[in-house]
Design a protein around this motif. Sequence first.
Motif, mmCIF file in Angstrom:
data_model
loop_
_atom_site.group_PDB
_atom_site.id
_atom_site.type_symbol
_atom_site.label_atom_id
_atom_site.label_comp_id
_atom_site.label_asym_id
_atom_site.label_seq_id
_atom_site.Cartn_x
_atom_site.Cartn_y
_atom_site.Cartn_z
ATOM 1 N N ASN A 361 0.807 -1.179 0.007
ATOM 2 C CA ASN A 361 -0.115 0.003 0.063
ATOM 3 C C ASN A 361 0.845 1.295 -0.074
ATOM 4 O O ASN A 361 0.998 1.989 0.945
ATOM 5 C CB ASN A 361 -0.968 0.111 1.317
ATOM 6 N N LYS A 363 2.430 4.947 -0.419
ATOM 7 C CA LYS A 363 1.913 6.111 -0.511
ATOM 8 C C LYS A 363 2.672 7.032 -1.342
ATOM 9 O O LYS A 363 3.864 6.892 -1.649
ATOM 10 C CB LYS A 363 2.115 6.911 1.102
ATOM 11 N N TYR A 381 -2.618 6.403 -2.896
ATOM 12 C CA TYR A 381 -2.125 4.776 -2.610
ATOM 13 C C TYR A 381 -2.120 4.069 -3.838
ATOM 14 O O TYR A 381 -3.251 3.978 -4.531
ATOM 15 C CB TYR A 381 -2.589 4.408 -1.530
ATOM 16 N N ASN A 463 -8.096 2.345 -0.661
ATOM 17 C CA ASN A 463 -8.120 3.887 -0.394
ATOM 18 C C ASN A 463 -9.187 4.400 -1.146
ATOM 19 O O ASN A 463 -8.933 5.550 -1.819
ATOM 20 C CB ASN A 463 -6.764 4.350 -0.548
ATOM 21 N N GLU A 504 -11.050 9.120 -4.413
ATOM 22 C CA GLU A 504 -9.995 8.910 -3.606
ATOM 23 C C GLU A 504 -10.421 9.289 -2.018
ATOM 24 O O GLU A 504 -11.351 10.224 -1.834
ATOM 25 C CB GLU A 504 -8.996 10.150 -3.863
ATOM 26 N N LYS A 505 -10.266 8.575 -1.210
ATOM 27 C CA LYS A 505 -10.566 8.621 0.069
ATOM 28 C C LYS A 505 -9.979 9.973 0.686
ATOM 29 O O LYS A 505 -10.687 10.697 1.615
ATOM 30 C CB LYS A 505 -9.931 7.561 1.028
ATOM 31 N N ASP A 506 -8.892 10.285 0.327
ATOM 32 C CA ASP A 506 -8.444 11.669 0.994
ATOM 33 C C ASP A 506 -9.179 12.815 0.598
ATOM 34 O O ASP A 506 -9.000 13.954 1.095
ATOM 35 C CB ASP A 506 -6.972 11.720 0.505
#
Length: 551
Positions: A361, A363, A381, A463, A504-506
């Motif tokens: 995973n 980054k 990710y 993610n 995207e989760k972010d």
Amino acid sequence: MTKNFKNRNFIFKIIDNYIQKNKKNQIRTRFPPEPNGFLHIGHAKSICLNFNIAKIYHGKCNLRFDDTNPKHEKKKFVKEIKKDIQWMGYKWNKKSLYASQYFEKIYKYAKKLIKKKFAYVDQLSQSEIKKYRGTLKKKGINSPYRNRVIKENLKLFKEMKNGKFKDGEICLRAKINMQSNNIIMRDPVLYRVKNISHYRTKNKWCIYPTYDFSHCLSDFIEKITHSLCSLEFLDNKELYTWILQKLDVKNIPQQYEFSRLNLEYTVLSKRKLKKIVKEKIVTGWDDPRMPTISGLRRRGYTPQSIKNFCQKIGISKKNHLIELKLLEYCVRNDLNKIANRFMAVINPIKIIIINMSENHNEKIIVNNHPFFPKKGKHKIYFSKVIYIDKSDFKEKRTNKYKRLSLNTEVRLRHAYIIKALKIEKNSTGEIKKIFCTYDKNTLNKNPKNRKVNSVIHWISKKNSIPAKFRLFQPIFKIKNPNYEKKYLNYINKNSIQIKNGFIEKDLMNKKKLKFFQFEREGYFIIDKKETLKNKKITFNETISLKEKKYF
């Protein structure tokens, strides 16, 4: 005074001349919507004109609701109109005003016209009034009640006010000229009976002035210097001036007309828009497909993009059909500067990276905006299972297709080069999974002596967040539905398309962000209403990245 203003037009020249002749007079304009619906982009043109003139000439612009027809007027519409104007960044002079607050004064002006023999009470039916008025080819005929004496007219007018008559049974008309070439001047109605509760005055009145009668008097009461309206009111100008002249008032406001906004693939008539809402072609006045200001706001348009559009089309006396792509250019150009970049997969298909461990995973830090480093960075990710868009894969490669195919390579945006080796299909032959390898030495690096087709976007399964995407097309299939009597026959049944994919989760940690560019997809905004309703984050497509041909 306006020498350096970018988009000077004939109205500015009129005002410049006015100031030279009346140096002590302050410029005062007004924006006078009727609270019977939501504002649309055609109103935005008038808003920009009236408020900008007041600002440039250090004058004042009133917001006045012309609420003289209680049947369709609501507090809800007043609230939404105020919200739209404030969202566009304009402030009106002091408190908002209402024609209804002048009802007592307007009533007294009507009595004055009766006393001066310029108005009479008529008891013809509405159909008879229409028949007596004549046509463009046929002159009008005087009403048999036209020569009533002043005393009788005053008595009947008072009885109208006191609720003695039913709707349509009696009215007050101006006594002008039934032979006039301008049909509006053939004894127009000034007051009519409407036994309806008014949203502000409740049941205090059962007679209401017509728009033509109240509008000029409201302008006069508010000391408006320049009454700016669209060309559809050109024939009404003669009546506007006649009423004020016959009342012997001083400093008569001057009416000037400009072309109304006509936009491709839409209608800009409150009556027609109301029909679209009533027929449930859309979900409401603020549906993102609607040309209303609230609809455009919900779709992700910015105030500046609408202002830029209004500036580009300008103010003239000639009607034009404005191309939709000009409006789209304005919002695309504005969002390009302010929207942060993220990745979203709208039509997902799964990719398995076979030469990567399950726990991998990785980054990767990427810029929020390629041209503005100060907008910061965010995390993405890279892991074993990712999603790409279905349109970015074809089983068999062709010379024109430059994305991922079996035994070919593509670069993943911000990441590595991958190569497709095999696929897995379901029982109907639909591709469900693509098995790929990735080159560990190609993170943001191009290998020598290898040709990589293109760059595609992607999202890691680990993610990602499921999301709904609403994509839009114009409501109508033809360029100019305004001139079609059966305009509803040209409704585009594919004006909304719903997709389910991933973001995207972010992105969800960026609470302050409002506008997003999903790379290679378009500009989007979160639809809070739909998100709450569906309990799933929902995005509205504001505009595509490139100009699109719809039909």
